[in-house]
Write a protein that holds these residues in place. Structure first.
Motif, mmCIF file in Angstrom:
data_model
loop_
_atom_site.group_PDB
_atom_site.id
_atom_site.type_symbol
_atom_site.label_atom_id
_atom_site.label_comp_id
_atom_site.label_asym_id
_atom_site.label_seq_id
_atom_site.Cartn_x
_atom_site.Cartn_y
_atom_site.Cartn_z
ATOM 1 N N HIS A 216 0.812 -1.212 0.000
ATOM 2 C CA HIS A 216 0.000 0.000 0.000
ATOM 3 C C HIS A 216 0.849 1.267 0.000
ATOM 4 O O HIS A 216 0.394 2.321 -0.466
ATOM 5 C CB HIS A 216 -0.971 -0.022 1.176
ATOM 6 C CG HIS A 216 -2.044 -1.059 1.042
ATOM 7 N ND1 HIS A 216 -2.920 -1.086 -0.020
ATOM 8 C CD2 HIS A 216 -2.364 -2.138 1.816
ATOM 9 C CE1 HIS A 216 -3.750 -2.119 0.108
ATOM 10 N NE2 HIS A 216 -3.425 -2.772 1.212
ATOM 11 N N THR A 217 2.082 1.194 0.495
ATOM 12 C CA THR A 217 2.965 2.358 0.409
ATOM 13 C C THR A 217 3.495 2.506 -1.015
ATOM 14 O O THR A 217 3.889 3.604 -1.435
ATOM 15 C CB THR A 217 4.162 2.242 1.372
ATOM 16 O OG1 THR A 217 4.903 1.058 1.064
ATOM 17 C CG2 THR A 217 3.690 2.190 2.817
ATOM 18 N N GLY A 218 3.514 1.390 -1.755
ATOM 19 C CA GLY A 218 3.930 1.418 -3.153
ATOM 20 C C GLY A 218 5.420 1.578 -3.356
ATOM 21 O O GLY A 218 5.872 1.870 -4.467
ATOM 22 N N VAL A 219 6.215 1.374 -2.312
ATOM 23 C CA VAL A 219 7.660 1.555 -2.420
ATOM 24 C C VAL A 219 8.363 0.208 -2.248
ATOM 25 O O VAL A 219 8.496 -0.305 -1.138
ATOM 26 C CB VAL A 219 8.183 2.557 -1.368
ATOM 27 C CG1 VAL A 219 9.696 2.734 -1.512
ATOM 28 C CG2 VAL A 219 7.477 3.889 -1.510
ATOM 29 N N ILE A 220 8.781 -0.381 -3.362
ATOM 30 C CA ILE A 220 9.577 -1.612 -3.344
ATOM 31 C C ILE A 220 10.883 -1.273 -4.050
ATOM 32 O O ILE A 220 10.959 -1.278 -5.276
ATOM 33 C CB ILE A 220 8.864 -2.787 -4.055
ATOM 34 C CG1 ILE A 220 7.413 -2.916 -3.592
ATOM 35 C CG2 ILE A 220 9.636 -4.087 -3.845
ATOM 36 C CD1 ILE A 220 7.253 -3.241 -2.121
ATOM 37 N N ARG A 221 11.898 -0.933 -3.291
ATOM 38 C CA ARG A 221 13.146 -0.429 -3.885
ATOM 39 C C ARG A 221 13.979 -1.530 -4.518
ATOM 40 O O ARG A 221 14.675 -1.292 -5.489
ATOM 41 C CB ARG A 221 13.959 0.310 -2.823
ATOM 42 C CG ARG A 221 13.289 1.592 -2.333
ATOM 43 C CD ARG A 221 14.184 2.354 -1.363
ATOM 44 N NE ARG A 221 13.589 3.646 -1.001
ATOM 45 C CZ ARG A 221 12.723 3.809 -0.020
ATOM 46 N NH1 ARG A 221 12.342 2.765 0.695
ATOM 47 N NH2 ARG A 221 12.219 5.002 0.241
ATOM 48 N N LYS A 222 13.936 -2.728 -3.947
ATOM 49 C CA LYS A 222 14.745 -3.836 -4.460
ATOM 50 C C LYS A 222 13.846 -4.927 -5.019
ATOM 51 O O LYS A 222 12.802 -5.228 -4.441
ATOM 52 C CB LYS A 222 15.625 -4.419 -3.344
ATOM 53 C CG LYS A 222 16.676 -3.475 -2.813
ATOM 54 C CD LYS A 222 17.524 -4.139 -1.739
ATOM 55 C CE LYS A 222 16.708 -4.401 -0.471
ATOM 56 N NZ LYS A 222 17.542 -4.990 0.601
ATOM 57 N N ARG A 223 14.261 -5.506 -6.115
ATOM 58 C CA ARG A 223 13.523 -6.621 -6.702
ATOM 59 C C ARG A 223 14.497 -7.628 -7.309
ATOM 60 O O ARG A 223 15.615 -7.286 -7.697
ATOM 61 C CB ARG A 223 12.541 -6.143 -7.771
ATOM 62 C CG ARG A 223 11.276 -5.496 -7.199
ATOM 63 C CD ARG A 223 10.212 -5.310 -8.242
ATOM 64 N NE ARG A 223 9.004 -4.699 -7.721
ATOM 65 C CZ ARG A 223 7.963 -5.376 -7.236
ATOM 66 N NH1 ARG A 223 7.999 -6.704 -7.221
ATOM 67 N NH2 ARG A 223 6.894 -4.759 -6.789
ATOM 68 N N LEU A 224 14.024 -8.873 -7.388
ATOM 69 C CA LEU A 224 14.798 -9.925 -8.034
ATOM 70 C C LEU A 224 14.775 -9.691 -9.540
ATOM 71 O O LEU A 224 13.705 -9.571 -10.135
ATOM 72 C CB LEU A 224 14.183 -11.283 -7.691
ATOM 73 C CG LEU A 224 15.084 -12.521 -7.788
ATOM 74 C CD1 LEU A 224 16.262 -12.422 -6.839
ATOM 75 C CD2 LEU A 224 14.273 -13.776 -7.504
ATOM 76 N N MET A 225 15.956 -9.629 -10.144
ATOM 77 C CA MET A 225 16.055 -9.303 -11.565
ATOM 78 C C MET A 225 16.965 -10.292 -12.283
ATOM 79 O O MET A 225 17.920 -10.819 -11.695
ATOM 80 C CB MET A 225 16.592 -7.881 -11.744
ATOM 81 C CG MET A 225 15.735 -6.797 -11.131
ATOM 82 S SD MET A 225 16.414 -5.124 -11.396
ATOM 83 C CE MET A 225 16.172 -4.936 -13.164
ATOM 84 N N PRO A 226 16.706 -10.543 -13.570
ATOM 85 C CA PRO A 226 17.599 -11.414 -14.346
ATOM 86 C C PRO A 226 18.897 -10.691 -14.673
ATOM 87 O O PRO A 226 18.904 -9.491 -14.953
ATOM 88 C CB PRO A 226 16.782 -11.703 -15.606
ATOM 89 C CG PRO A 226 15.867 -10.535 -15.742
ATOM 90 C CD PRO A 226 15.547 -10.075 -14.355
#
Length: 353
Positions: A272-282
């Protein structure tokens, strides 16, 4: 990294390398698309396909059966079991700890034919079958549900295009549907391929038309990493990552409407804050002869720490990265001090900004 943790990762990587020597098949059906984000442009769909199959010997199965099986899982996983009461036969989900960190990722199959009572097969990495049973039993209390490992009875097969990076939707013909325990599109990403569960004495080529066993034993994992799909404790180290960092929200793996489950509060707040700074990436490595340990820091062109390396097969891999800082060349260092160049890209199935 402690000696104990390093040994654990070493064993997991050896298990993956061992699985890469076997592997084999899969096909499509209706899947629960709670938060589907993938849209395929019409020009990307081909009229003819060369399909491969592999037996996923690195994956295990747990049978969850009993009167309270659905309610039991509902309180433990990130997705909504109620959708399986409708036309959904396959569900992707994660089990979290009380801090909202990932313990296990799983695919759940509805298999009522195996029991008069509600029955599901839960697919997880072979190496964690006993661990997830133990952890789930802590929450069993008086619920009427049994958890039984059944990887010796059934084999999971994957079916996917021969090209590792294509996102064509599959057109697979099952000639003997009565021979399959379950058959569906991959619930994470339909265009990734299909999954089929067969008895251990049945091969995919006996059930599906016009399909051949992948010539490359690493084909399934390379396709996974090429597209950016994490799977198992190497890609999702237990207790060290959050579900939205693992793209569970983009892969139909979390419901934000279902109510309470273990770890739900932090997951909902992050969404709900909409802030996901890190994500799993190829990521793509510039060489294949390197042995990078999971957890090694990844740096960008100005030597800023932008994330952590997870795992790789040959020159394809995954890393948990700060999305805003991965433009341009990146580097990761091996235990021997060799610097390996890598490039990261946002998967095409991520929602458009």
């Amino acid at each position: 990294m402690s000696v104990l943790r390093r040994t654990f990762h070493s064993l997991l990587r050896r298990s993956l390398q061992s699985a890469v020597k076997h592997e084999g098949l899969i096909k499509p059906a209706a899947v629960c698309g709670l938060h589907t984000t993938t849209v395929l442009p019409s020009e990307s769909r081909s009229t003819s396909q060369n399909l491969s199959c592999q037996a996923l010997t690195h994956r295990g199965l747990v049978r969850v059966a009993g009167k309270d099986a659905s309610d039991f899982l509902q309180g433990l996983i990130t997705n909504d079991m109620r959708c399986m009461e409708k036309d959904c036969s396959t569900l992707y989900a994660m089990m979290l700890n009380v801090q909202g960190r990932v313990l296990y990722d799983m695919i759940i199959y509805k298999i009522n034919e195996l029991s008069e009572e509600p029955c599901y097969l839960m697919e997880v990495e072979n190496t964690v079958v006993q661990d997830i049973i133990k952890d789930m039993k802590r929450y069993k209390l008086r619920k009427k549900v049994d958890l039984t490992p059944v990887q010796d009875e059934y084999t999971i097969w994957a079916i996917f295009p021969e090209s590792s990076d294509t996102l064509d939707e599959l057109n697979v013909k099952v000639t003997k549907p009565e021979s399959s325990i379950s058959f569906s599109s991959d619930p994470r990403l339909k265009s990734f391929g299909c999954r089929m569960i067969l008895s251990t004495d049945v091969k995919a080529s006996e059930v599906v038309n016009d399909i051949s066993t992948a010539s490359d034993p690493a084909a399934y994992h390379i396709r996974r990493y090429c597209l950016g799909l994490g799977e198992g404790p190497l890609d999702h180290p237990p207790g060290n990552c959050f579900p939205l960092e693992c793209n569970a929200d983009f892969l139909n793996g979390v419901s934000f409407d279902k109510g309470c489950y273990i770890g739900q509060e932090l997951t909902a707040r992050s969404h709900h804050t909409g802030v996901i700074r890190k994500r799993l990436m190829p990521i793509k490595l510039n060489r294949t002869d390197c042995d990078i340990e999971p957890g090694q820091k990844v740096h960008n062109a100005v030597d800023k720490n932008v994330g952590k390396f997870r795992n790789a097969v040959r020159d394809y891999g995954l890393a948990l990265l700060r999305v805003a800082d991965v433009k341009g060349p990146l580097t990761v260092t091996t235990p021997n001090g060799d610097v390996v160049e890598v490039t990261a890209n946002k998967p095409c199935w991520w929602p458009q900004e």
